[in-house]
Design a protein around this motif. Sequence first.
Motif, mmCIF file in Angstrom:
data_model
loop_
_atom_site.group_PDB
_atom_site.id
_atom_site.type_symbol
_atom_site.label_atom_id
_atom_site.label_comp_id
_atom_site.label_asym_id
_atom_site.label_seq_id
_atom_site.Cartn_x
_atom_site.Cartn_y
_atom_site.Cartn_z
ATOM 1 N N ARG A 385 0.835 -1.205 0.000
ATOM 2 C CA ARG A 385 0.000 0.000 0.000
ATOM 3 C C ARG A 385 0.868 1.253 0.000
ATOM 4 N NH1 ARG A 385 -1.467 4.282 -0.130
ATOM 5 N NH2 ARG A 385 -3.136 5.360 1.005
ATOM 6 N N ARG A 391 -4.037 -2.282 -5.283
ATOM 7 C CA ARG A 391 -4.881 -3.449 -5.576
ATOM 8 C C ARG A 391 -4.236 -4.728 -5.054
ATOM 9 N NH1 ARG A 391 -9.068 -2.086 -8.700
ATOM 10 N NH2 ARG A 391 -8.938 -0.130 -9.888
ATOM 11 N N GLU A 392 -2.944 -4.820 -5.166
ATOM 12 C CA GLU A 392 -2.249 -5.977 -4.599
ATOM 13 C C GLU A 392 -2.406 -6.016 -3.083
ATOM 14 O OE1 GLU A 392 2.339 -7.658 -4.100
ATOM 15 O OE2 GLU A 392 1.901 -6.025 -5.514
ATOM 16 N N VAL A 394 -4.930 -4.739 -1.388
ATOM 17 C CA VAL A 394 -6.317 -5.111 -1.077
ATOM 18 C C VAL A 394 -6.510 -6.610 -1.198
ATOM 19 C CG1 VAL A 394 -8.691 -4.900 -1.886
ATOM 20 C CG2 VAL A 394 -7.262 -2.863 -1.686
ATOM 21 N N LYS A 395 -5.930 -7.227 -2.234
ATOM 22 C CA LYS A 395 -6.061 -8.669 -2.414
ATOM 23 C C LYS A 395 -5.396 -9.430 -1.262
ATOM 24 C CE LYS A 395 -5.109 -12.382 -5.719
ATOM 25 N NZ LYS A 395 -4.555 -13.272 -4.670
ATOM 26 N N LEU A 423 -8.590 3.642 -3.351
ATOM 27 C CA LEU A 423 -9.035 3.234 -4.691
ATOM 28 C C LEU A 423 -10.354 3.883 -5.089
ATOM 29 C CD1 LEU A 423 -8.261 -0.606 -4.649
ATOM 30 C CD2 LEU A 423 -7.045 1.172 -5.917
#
Length: 649
Positions: A385, A391-392, A394-395, A423
């Motif tokens: 982050r 996005r990575e 969040v995953k 995001l």
Amino acid sequence: ILAAGRRSAATILATGRFFSTGNSAVANLPRPGACGSPGCGVVYERSALRPGAAVTGWVNGLPALAEPRPGACPVLVPPLSRRAPSAVMAEGSGSGGSGRGPPSALRRWEQLRRRAATPWARGLLAVAAGLGLLYAVLRVPVRLRDGLAAVTVFLSTLTPKFYFALTVTSSFISGLIFVFEWWHFRKYGTSFIEQVSVSHLRPLIGGAESNPPAPAAFSAGDNDSSRQSMPECKVWRNPLNLFRGAEYSRYMWVTGKEPLTYYDMNLSAQDHQTFFTCDTDALRPSDTVMQKAWRERNPQARIKAAYQALELNNDCATAYVLLAEEEATTIVDAEKYFKQALKAGEMIYRKSQNCHSQSPQHEAQLRRDTNVLVYVKRRLAMCARKLGRIREAVKMMRDLMKEFPLLSMLNIHENLLEALLELQAYADVQAVLAKYDDISLPKSAAICYTAALLKARAVSERFSPETASKRGLSTAEINAVEAIHRAVEFNPHVPKYLLEMKSLVLPPEHILKRGDSEAVAYAFFHLQHWKRIEGALNLLHCTWEGTFRMIPYPLEKGHLFYPYPSCTETADRELLPTFHEVSVYPQKELPFFIHFTAGLCSFSAMLALLTHQFPELMVIFAKAVSTVSIMGLAKPSLGFLGILRSWVE
């Protein structure tokens, strides 16, 4: 010699009664013919009678004593040393017979009281009181007049230098007291003079110090069955805490200020020992070294111990964790260490899963390895982050929450909320809030203020205070305002940071819910999200202070939450650095003694300045004030105007 009266000799022998007079014992024993009358008694010393001896008769004018025979019931002389004086006196003055002993103290007091109640005694006391009052009326004014005359002569001899020195000294001393009182209030939140008065002077004066009432039971609703005791202030691990080496240490290098307090770092050391150690560490040399490393206070000693552990075991995950947290000076370096820790941690975790059911020690080792793995994955997501791979991140957070759903107390969902807001995935944010913003789950500033942000987003672009005051609030605007009031009630410190009314500092590693430390941590990461939504801060600025009208006494009763805890200020002062001004709620008023010392210092300084500039005029003014005061004491019946007229004449 005490007369026995009409009591017979046989009765006196049967009772064996004694009277205590001073240091001698009196025995009413019959001695016929001793004084020419039958039944008279003679006074004997205490040593003449042996306690426990029977009185059998008289021999040569003395009582004949005999030792008791077995089986017989002789009349015994009671031991006087074991009898209380009051009991002896009561026996001597009892009404059971006609024998009369010396009067007791109680009887003497009764006689004196009865005599004092007579009319002539009262008249005598009244005459004495009148004479004393007449003496005071005639003598005291004469002495007072002489004393005032002496004071007047003394004041007339004073020079302007004396008045100037007096006012300067008074101003200096009151200024020192004012500065100390202000410093004590800013540091501890109380007045030093009031604290000393309550703690030490009140017991000496005689006032009873009122004990603070025990915390009452409060609840958010009116249902008495659901009331619980008010929770104590509990410190929580900050889910968004920064990296020591890459962020906290760099801040200290640049500013020269220590961003973390000793109390905060001590709590982190306790967390590390709880999460990263277990009872089986003694079986592995590398874990034994790391167990000592977590207890070290010196950062360099901890880093050195981590390298020693890696020399013993290249797959020691906790050693990589320590190096990532404290030695890495950038987020990229910290991510490299955490990736090595993840590789070693996954391997150790799989081994622990295979043998965790063999013994309780293996179960403890599995819990430790689970904590290490979750911590490493979470920090890796935070590195992603911070490096822009949102996005990575969040995953990784979603996978972590699915893999370990029971570890909700780590508040990983707050990391997920912040990443989703970055995001601008507001629908996903609403889905997370629907799961965690539940009445049965603990709240936080991140949950309450994020919910308010989403509702404010729907109306903030078209919101105008002037328009709303004319046409009223719509349903959506009312929902947004209520959400803001709910968030402000939970943590009233956050709006000042979001509206940039207070300066931000780096968030601590631990926070206190509903306290200033939680407000700093939330605003540090979420201020940019409020600024991104147009009109959100304007809506917050117009409505957040309305919360306090609904809860006029927040320490006694809340509206949607428990009453605001009164212990947050003390805990926040220990968590936040000393150069940060801690926000206090509800705002405390300045104590009386700060106002008093400030006014006294200003007044004394003004008198000193006037005395220095106009010495002769101020001397005349001082003498006039002293003369008027003396005349007021000497002739109080004249009144203020009469005294002033007499002085002018």
